[in-house]
Design a protein around this motif. Structure first.
Motif, PDB file in Angstrom:
ATOM      1  N   HIS A  45       2.289  10.707  13.349  1.00 19.33           N
ATOM      2  CA  HIS A  45       1.311  11.784  13.518  1.00 19.33           C
ATOM      3  C   HIS A  45       0.138  11.371  14.413  1.00 19.33           C
ATOM      4  CE1 HIS A  45       0.305   9.091  10.312  1.00 19.33           C
ATOM      5  NE2 HIS A  45      -0.846   9.655  10.056  1.00 19.33           N
ATOM      6  N   PHE A  46       0.230  10.180  14.999  1.00 18.10           N
ATOM      7  CA  PHE A  46      -0.864   9.676  15.836  1.00 18.10           C
ATOM      8  C   PHE A  46      -0.478   9.684  17.305  1.00 18.10           C
ATOM      9  CE2 PHE A  46      -4.069   6.772  13.489  1.00 18.10           C
ATOM     10  CZ  PHE A  46      -4.100   7.583  12.378  1.00 18.10           C
ATOM     11  N   HIS A  58      -8.717   4.621  14.170  1.00 17.09           N
ATOM     12  CA  HIS A  58      -8.026   3.856  13.139  1.00 17.09           C
ATOM     13  C   HIS A  58      -8.406   2.369  13.209  1.00 17.09           C
ATOM     14  CE1 HIS A  58      -5.242   3.355   9.921  1.00 17.09           C
ATOM     15  NE2 HIS A  58      -4.619   2.393  10.570  1.00 17.09           N
ATOM     16  N   LYS A  61     -11.517   1.926  11.401  1.00 16.94           N
ATOM     17  CA  LYS A  61     -11.358   1.959   9.933  1.00 16.94           C
ATOM     18  C   LYS A  61     -10.805   0.640   9.397  1.00 16.94           C
ATOM     19  CE  LYS A  61     -10.349   6.886   9.306  1.00 16.94           C
ATOM     20  NZ  LYS A  61      -9.279   7.818   8.933  1.00 16.94           N
ATOM     21  N   VAL A  62      -9.802   0.106  10.093  1.00 20.17           N
ATOM     22  CA  VAL A  62      -9.171  -1.139   9.631  1.00 20.17           C
ATOM     23  C   VAL A  62     -10.195  -2.280   9.640  1.00 20.17           C
ATOM     24  CG1 VAL A  62      -7.410  -2.886  10.158  1.00 20.17           C
ATOM     25  CG2 VAL A  62      -6.838  -0.458  10.327  1.00 20.17           C
ATOM     26  N   ILE A  66     -12.004  -4.679   6.715  1.00 13.20           N
ATOM     27  CA  ILE A  66     -12.098  -6.142   6.785  1.00 13.20           C
ATOM     28  C   ILE A  66     -13.559  -6.575   6.606  1.00 13.20           C
ATOM     29  CG2 ILE A  66     -11.837  -8.119   8.347  1.00 13.20           C
ATOM     30  CD1 ILE A  66      -9.197  -6.823   9.254  1.00 13.20           C
ATOM     31  N   LEU A  83      -7.654   0.863  -1.295  1.00 18.19           N
ATOM     32  CA  LEU A  83      -6.762   0.716  -0.136  1.00 18.19           C
ATOM     33  C   LEU A  83      -5.422   0.129  -0.537  1.00 18.19           C
ATOM     34  CD1 LEU A  83      -8.611  -0.764   2.956  1.00 18.19           C
ATOM     35  CD2 LEU A  83      -7.581   1.497   2.680  1.00 18.19           C
ATOM     36  N   HIS A  87      -1.868   1.931   0.359  1.00 18.28           N
ATOM     37  CA  HIS A  87      -0.777   1.333   1.140  1.00 18.28           C
ATOM     38  C   HIS A  87       0.502   1.187   0.331  1.00 18.28           C
ATOM     39  CE1 HIS A  87      -4.015   0.566   3.977  1.00 18.28           C
ATOM     40  NE2 HIS A  87      -3.086   0.431   4.892  1.00 18.28           N
ATOM     41  N   LEU A  91       1.401   5.265   1.317  1.00 14.89           N
ATOM     42  CA  LEU A  91       1.911   4.964   2.659  1.00 14.89           C
ATOM     43  C   LEU A  91       3.219   4.178   2.621  1.00 14.89           C
ATOM     44  CD1 LEU A  91      -1.510   3.932   4.230  1.00 14.89           C
ATOM     45  CD2 LEU A  91      -0.314   6.101   4.567  1.00 14.89           C
ATOM     46  N   ASN A  97       4.931  -6.003   7.620  1.00  8.66           N
ATOM     47  CA  ASN A  97       4.050  -5.519   8.677  1.00  8.66           C
ATOM     48  C   ASN A  97       2.634  -6.080   8.600  1.00  8.66           C
ATOM     49  OD1 ASN A  97       5.841  -3.567  10.094  1.00  8.66           O
ATOM     50  ND2 ASN A  97       5.992  -2.774   8.012  1.00  8.66           N
ATOM     51  N   LEU A 101       0.339  -7.465  11.708  1.00  7.71           N
ATOM     52  CA  LEU A 101      -1.010  -7.006  12.040  1.00  7.71           C
ATOM     53  C   LEU A 101      -2.008  -8.163  11.970  1.00  7.71           C
ATOM     54  CD1 LEU A 101      -3.112  -4.863  12.744  1.00  7.71           C
ATOM     55  CD2 LEU A 101      -3.246  -4.265  10.319  1.00  7.71           C
ATOM     56  N   ILE A 105      -4.576  -9.351  14.852  1.00  6.56           N
ATOM     57  CA  ILE A 105      -6.034  -9.436  14.673  1.00  6.56           C
ATOM     58  C   ILE A 105      -6.508 -10.837  15.086  1.00  6.56           C
ATOM     59  CG2 ILE A 105      -7.924  -9.440  12.985  1.00  6.56           C
ATOM     60  CD1 ILE A 105      -6.286  -7.311  11.389  1.00  6.56           C
ATOM     61  N   LEU A 136      -3.456  -6.110  -0.421  1.00 10.09           N
ATOM     62  CA  LEU A 136      -2.945  -4.788  -0.038  1.00 10.09           C
ATOM     63  C   LEU A 136      -1.461  -4.607  -0.364  1.00 10.09           C
ATOM     64  CD1 LEU A 136      -4.820  -3.975   3.312  1.00 10.09           C
ATOM     65  CD2 LEU A 136      -5.425  -3.386   0.973  1.00 10.09           C
TER      66      LEU A 136
HETATM   67  C1  HEM Z   1      -4.704   3.721   6.635  1.00  7.20           C
HETATM   68  C2  HEM Z   1      -6.776  -0.665   6.400  1.00  7.20           C
HETATM   69  C3  HEM Z   1      -2.477  -2.707   7.266  1.00  7.20           C
HETATM   70  C4  HEM Z   1      -0.540   1.639   8.037  1.00  7.20           C
HETATM   71  C5  HEM Z   1      -5.628   2.701   6.514  1.00  7.20           C
HETATM   72  C6  HEM Z   1      -7.058   2.904   6.321  1.00  7.20           C
HETATM   73  C7  HEM Z   1      -7.632   1.686   6.268  1.00  7.20           C
HETATM   74  C8  HEM Z   1      -6.577   0.696   6.420  1.00  7.20           C
HETATM   75  C9  HEM Z   1      -9.128   1.372   6.061  1.00  7.20           C
HETATM   76  C10 HEM Z   1      -7.755   4.268   6.222  1.00  7.20           C
HETATM   77  C11 HEM Z   1      -7.763   4.708   4.787  1.00  7.20           C
HETATM   78  C12 HEM Z   1      -8.449   6.029   4.603  1.00  7.20           C
HETATM   79  O1  HEM Z   1      -8.495   6.843   5.555  1.00  7.20           O
HETATM   80  O2  HEM Z   1      -8.946   6.269   3.495  1.00  7.20           O
HETATM   81  C13 HEM Z   1      -5.785  -1.599   6.578  1.00  7.20           C
HETATM   82  C14 HEM Z   1      -5.995  -3.034   6.547  1.00  7.20           C
HETATM   83  C15 HEM Z   1      -4.782  -3.610   6.786  1.00  7.20           C
HETATM   84  C16 HEM Z   1      -3.824  -2.537   6.964  1.00  7.20           C
HETATM   85  C17 HEM Z   1      -7.328  -3.711   6.284  1.00  7.20           C
HETATM   86  C18 HEM Z   1      -4.427  -5.066   6.871  1.00  7.20           C
HETATM   87  C19 HEM Z   1      -5.238  -5.985   7.378  1.00  7.20           C
HETATM   88  C20 HEM Z   1      -1.604  -1.723   7.612  1.00  7.20           C
HETATM   89  C21 HEM Z   1      -0.277  -1.935   8.151  1.00  7.20           C
HETATM   90  C22 HEM Z   1       0.263  -0.709   8.378  1.00  7.20           C
HETATM   91  C23 HEM Z   1      -0.715   0.272   7.977  1.00  7.20           C
HETATM   92  C24 HEM Z   1       0.345  -3.309   8.377  1.00  7.20           C
HETATM   93  C25 HEM Z   1       1.608  -0.352   8.978  1.00  7.20           C
HETATM   94  C26 HEM Z   1       2.106  -0.982  10.032  1.00  7.20           C
HETATM   95  C27 HEM Z   1      -1.495   2.574   7.712  1.00  7.20           C
HETATM   96  C28 HEM Z   1      -1.289   4.018   7.814  1.00  7.20           C
HETATM   97  C29 HEM Z   1      -2.498   4.611   7.423  1.00  7.20           C
HETATM   98  C30 HEM Z   1      -3.407   3.528   7.071  1.00  7.20           C
HETATM   99  C31 HEM Z   1      -0.016   4.722   8.264  1.00  7.20           C
HETATM  100  C32 HEM Z   1      -2.794   6.121   7.358  1.00  7.20           C
HETATM  101  C33 HEM Z   1      -3.262   6.566   8.726  1.00  7.20           C
HETATM  102  C34 HEM Z   1      -3.723   8.019   8.736  1.00  7.20           C
HETATM  103  O3  HEM Z   1      -2.870   8.890   8.583  1.00  7.20           O
HETATM  104  O4  HEM Z   1      -4.939   8.242   8.912  1.00  7.20           O
HETATM  105  N1  HEM Z   1      -5.367   1.362   6.578  1.00  7.20           N
HETATM  106  N2  HEM Z   1      -4.451  -1.340   6.826  1.00  7.20           N
HETATM  107  N3  HEM Z   1      -1.824  -0.374   7.505  1.00  7.20           N
HETATM  108  N4  HEM Z   1      -2.763   2.326   7.247  1.00  7.20           N
HETATM  109 FE1  HEM Z   1      -3.574   0.498   6.944  1.00  7.20          FE
END
Ligand code: HEM
Length: 141
Positions: A45-46, A58, A61-62, A66, A83, A87, A91, A97, A101, A105, A136
């Motif tokens: 969806h992105f 995004h 946010k990530v 951190i 979170l 996940h 998710l 994965n 990531l 980073i 996570l």
């Molecule tokens: C959403 C952090 C790893 C896939 C998010 C959000 C944060 C976050 C802060 C937004 C949550 C919200 O909107 O309330 C992290 C951190 C990671 C990590 C700190 C590891 C260091 C991953 C990985 C994947 C992933 C490895 C997949 C490859 C997603 C997806 C969303 C998401 C699909 C939803 C996106 C959306 O529709 O807005 N993550 N994430 N994340 N994350 Fe992660």
């Protein structure tokens, strides 16, 4: 868990990263999606083209999450609890994965702060990112 010295190293370099966190997040995602294109399947969806607003949003946010982990370095589990549930239960991101990531980073930190990226800082950040990844992914089991 991180030693006192490792925590200090993470906190110290975060002091420099914080101002450029958004750029670092965007670059990390660009590296993730270009080196490991299979990770794009979680983001159908992105708009993932380089420089897109969603990629930037995004990435920001990530890195924000951190930053929260850095602020709560003695209680990362608590800081990232919501979170972690997102996940795992919603998710359903495959844990492999997180390693990909984290690697991206780390590469981005090294690229943006070459002089600060000593072997000690590298090791401390690697351990810190792997701790975040465990938090996570711990709800999966
Ligand atoms: C959403 C952090 C790893 C896939 C998010 C959000 C944060 C976050 C802060 C937004 C949550 C919200 O909107 O309330 C992290 C951190 C990671 C990590 C700190 C590891 C260091 C991953 C990985 C994947 C992933 C490895 C997949 C490859 C997603 C997806 C969303 C998401 C699909 C939803 C996106 C959306 O529709 O807005 N993550 N994430 N994340 N994350 Fe992660």
């Amino acid at each position: 868990t991180l030693t006192k010295a490792e925590k200090a190293a993470v906190v110290a370099i975060w002091g420099k990263i914080a101002a450029q966190a958004d750029a670092l997040g965007t670059e990390s995602l660009e590296r993730l999606f270009s080196s490991y294109p299979q990770t794009k399947t979680y983001f159908p969806h992105f708009d993932l083209s380089q420089g897109s607003a969603q990629l930037h949003g995004h990435g920001s946010k990530v890195l924000g999450a951190i930053g929260e982990a850095v602020k709560n370095i003695d209680n990362i589990t608590g800081a990232l609890a919501t979170l972690s549930e997102l996940h795992a239960y919603i998710l359903r991101v495959d844990p492999v994965n997180f390693k990909l990531l984290s690697h991206c980073i780390l590469c981005s930190v090294a690229g943006l702060f070459p002089n600060d990226f000593t072997p000690e800082v590298h090791a401390a950040w690697d351990k810190f990112l792997s701790q975040i990844s465990s938090v996570l992914t711990e709800k999966y089991r």
